[in-house]
Design a protein around this motif. Structure first.
Motif, PDB file in Angstrom:
ATOM      1  N   SER A  32      36.938  36.227  60.960  1.00 46.00           N
ATOM      2  CA  SER A  32      38.348  35.964  61.234  1.00 46.00           C
ATOM      3  C   SER A  32      39.215  37.024  60.555  1.00 46.00           C
ATOM      4  O   SER A  32      39.652  36.848  59.417  1.00 46.00           O
ATOM      5  N   PRO A  33      39.485  38.142  61.237  1.00 46.96           N
ATOM      6  CA  PRO A  33      40.301  39.186  60.614  1.00 46.96           C
ATOM      7  C   PRO A  33      41.673  38.697  60.165  1.00 46.96           C
ATOM      8  O   PRO A  33      42.168  39.132  59.119  1.00 46.96           O
ATOM      9  N   ALA A  34      42.306  37.813  60.922  1.00 50.64           N
ATOM     10  CA  ALA A  34      43.662  37.374  60.568  1.00 50.64           C
ATOM     11  C   ALA A  34      43.695  36.711  59.203  1.00 50.64           C
ATOM     12  O   ALA A  34      44.661  36.875  58.445  1.00 50.64           O
ATOM     13  N   VAL A  35      42.651  35.957  58.852  1.00 46.65           N
ATOM     14  CA  VAL A  35      42.615  35.282  57.555  1.00 46.65           C
ATOM     15  C   VAL A  35      42.516  36.303  56.425  1.00 46.65           C
ATOM     16  O   VAL A  35      43.241  36.226  55.420  1.00 46.65           O
ATOM     17  N   VAL A  36      41.622  37.279  56.574  1.00 47.52           N
ATOM     18  CA  VAL A  36      41.459  38.299  55.538  1.00 47.52           C
ATOM     19  C   VAL A  36      42.712  39.170  55.442  1.00 47.52           C
ATOM     20  O   VAL A  36      43.174  39.505  54.341  1.00 47.52           O
ATOM     21  N   LEU A  37      43.289  39.521  56.589  1.00 48.27           N
ATOM     22  CA  LEU A  37      44.507  40.324  56.572  1.00 48.27           C
ATOM     23  C   LEU A  37      45.672  39.566  55.941  1.00 48.27           C
ATOM     24  O   LEU A  37      46.545  40.177  55.316  1.00 48.27           O
TER      25      LEU A  37
ATOM     26  N   ALA B  12      45.391  37.576  53.416  1.00 46.04           N
ATOM     27  CA  ALA B  12      45.191  37.748  51.972  1.00 46.04           C
ATOM     28  C   ALA B  12      45.692  39.111  51.521  1.00 46.04           C
ATOM     29  O   ALA B  12      46.276  39.250  50.438  1.00 46.04           O
ATOM     30  N   VAL B  13      45.476  40.133  52.347  1.00 41.65           N
ATOM     31  CA  VAL B  13      45.988  41.469  52.032  1.00 41.65           C
ATOM     32  C   VAL B  13      47.515  41.473  52.105  1.00 41.65           C
ATOM     33  O   VAL B  13      48.196  42.062  51.259  1.00 41.65           O
ATOM     34  N   ALA B  14      48.058  40.798  53.104  1.00 41.19           N
ATOM     35  CA  ALA B  14      49.515  40.762  53.283  1.00 41.19           C
ATOM     36  C   ALA B  14      50.219  40.213  52.055  1.00 41.19           C
ATOM     37  O   ALA B  14      51.300  40.677  51.680  1.00 41.19           O
ATOM     38  N   ALA B  15      49.617  39.210  51.430  1.00 41.92           N
ATOM     39  CA  ALA B  15      50.250  38.568  50.279  1.00 41.92           C
ATOM     40  C   ALA B  15      50.378  39.505  49.084  1.00 41.92           C
ATOM     41  O   ALA B  15      51.191  39.246  48.190  1.00 41.92           O
ATOM     42  N   ARG B  16      49.616  40.595  49.072  1.00 47.74           N
ATOM     43  CA  ARG B  16      49.622  41.504  47.915  1.00 47.74           C
ATOM     44  C   ARG B  16      50.095  42.908  48.276  1.00 47.74           C
ATOM     45  O   ARG B  16      49.917  43.833  47.490  1.00 47.74           O
ATOM     46  N   THR B  17      50.656  43.077  49.470  1.00 49.08           N
ATOM     47  CA  THR B  17      51.101  44.398  49.903  1.00 49.08           C
ATOM     48  C   THR B  17      52.517  44.307  50.447  1.00 49.08           C
ATOM     49  O   THR B  17      53.059  43.219  50.658  1.00 49.08           O
ATOM     50  N   SER B  18      53.107  45.485  50.728  1.00 41.06           N
ATOM     51  CA  SER B  18      54.497  45.475  51.174  1.00 41.06           C
ATOM     52  C   SER B  18      54.783  46.357  52.373  1.00 41.06           C
ATOM     53  O   SER B  18      55.792  46.143  53.048  1.00 41.06           O
ATOM     54  N   SER B  19      53.943  47.325  52.668  1.00 39.64           N
ATOM     55  CA  SER B  19      54.315  48.318  53.678  1.00 39.64           C
ATOM     56  C   SER B  19      53.266  48.563  54.752  1.00 39.64           C
ATOM     57  O   SER B  19      53.609  48.937  55.872  1.00 39.64           O
TER      58      SER B  19
END
Length: 347
Positions: free
Chosen positions: A63-68, A70-77
């Motif tokens: 499930s790429p959306a789930v892992v992404l 998690a990345v979204a929560a710690r990134t900004s750009s």
């Protein structure tokens, strides 16, 4: 430091993980490392981060959306994309909802890259007739594009019972970006061009000639359909940036050999590897200057506006992996960005 905002005058640089599992690394640890890779890519100024989707024990992410997220929560750009979403076996409504939700979580940074799958397992798992996979993919892509435009009503009946008095949420204040991932199929390239969608071409083996034929088919279909603006070509390759060309090859070859042996059952000898990494090969392994020069040649030959490297394969350790990504951002990007010429038409 991140360069100027991406646009048609500038190439985008990205990294992606297909999440292959190597013996001795628990899947949970593998997923944690992938999240850290995405966070690091954002921190050093990479433009795009992608995560693949597979449905076997050889890979850690289904499930790429789930892992992404998690990345979204710690990134900004950084742009967050799938690499790819296997639309042939997925419900387009669910796929749209997952990535529209990711778009909200990330503040407008989500993107879907759809593909047909090179593996048989998803079709068995989801009960989809593999003999009809192209037909099914085309129908589901049509519906996905209608969903993002909020125009899905009459098209639903082609693939499933029509929805009545139902609203598909979440709705966004922008058109959710959709790209088409293409392997070696001219028909897939032509479909992307006819629909006016950006194409990401897997440029993994062979010289520029085979890629040029696919890009030419894509651009011709784009032109024949009368789409405005320039066609958007991205290239996805395997990538490792070392301090020197020879050092990069020495460091990366053992992991690439493992990747071929465990993923494809093929023995990759050193001579074949060196040829793949040579000036005419698709493999992006070398010094920052060498990688930058090869990207510029591919830009000139193919008109590519996005380069995405699959970087964490074959069990390569996290420390040299992250250092490679830093070199891509700090040393390759300055070589590539200022010298870009107008996109080639190949027509």
């Amino acid at each position: 430091m991140r360069s100027t905002p991406a646009g048609p005058e500038r190439v985008e640089l990205g990294v992606q993980s297909l999440a292959d599992v190597v013996a001795g690394v628990p899947p949970a640890r593998r997923v944690a490392d992938i999240v850290e890779l995405g966070v690091h890519a954002d921190r050093v100024g990479i433009d795009v981060f992608g995560v693949g989707e597979h449905h076997t024990s050889r890979f850690a992410v289904s499930s790429p959306a789930v892992v992404l997220a998690a990345v979204a929560a710690r990134t900004s750009s950084i742009t967050l994309t799938s690499a790819v979403s296997v639309l042939s076996v997925l419900d387009p409504i669910r796929l749209y909802q997952d990535f529209a939700q990711l778009d909200q979580v990330s503040g407008g940074r989500a993107e879907i890259t759809v593909g047909r799958s090179a593996y048989a397992e998803p079709f068995t798992l989801f009960g989809v007739d593999r003999n009809r996979y192209d037909e099914i993919f085309a129908g589901r892509l049509d519906l996905l594009l209608a969903l993002r435009a909020d125009d899905a009503g009459e098209r639903l009946g082609r693939l499933r019972p029509e929805l009545r008095d139902s609203t598909i949420v979440p709705r966004l204040d922008r058109l959710l970006p959709v790209r088409v991932g293409v392997g070696g199929s001219p028909d897939s390239a032509r479909r992307a061009g006819a629909l006016g969608l950006p194409m990401t071409l897997a440029h993994l083996i062979g010289g520029p000639g085979s890629a040029a034929r696919l890009v030419r088919a894509y651009r011709q279909a784009w032109q024949d359909a009368g789409h405005p603006g320039a066609a958007d070509v991205g290239l996805a390759s395997h990538l490792y940036v070392g301090a020197t060309s020879q050092g990069a090859r020495e460091d990366f070859y053992p992991y690439y050999r493992t990747y071929f042996r465990e993923g494809r059952g093929v023995h990759l000898d050193r001579a074949a590897f060196d040829e793949m990494a040579g000036p005419e090969g698709a493999l992006l392994v070398g010094s920052p200057a060498e990688i930058g020069d090869k990207m510029l040649r591919q830009r000139e030959a193919l008109g590519a506006v996005r380069f995405v490297g699959q970087v964490d394969l074959g069990g390569i350790p996290q420390v040299p992996l992250l250092r490679s990504v830093e070199r891509l951002a700090d040393e390759v990007a300055p070589v590539v960005h200022p010298r870009l010429s107008p996109t080639s038409s190949l027509l």
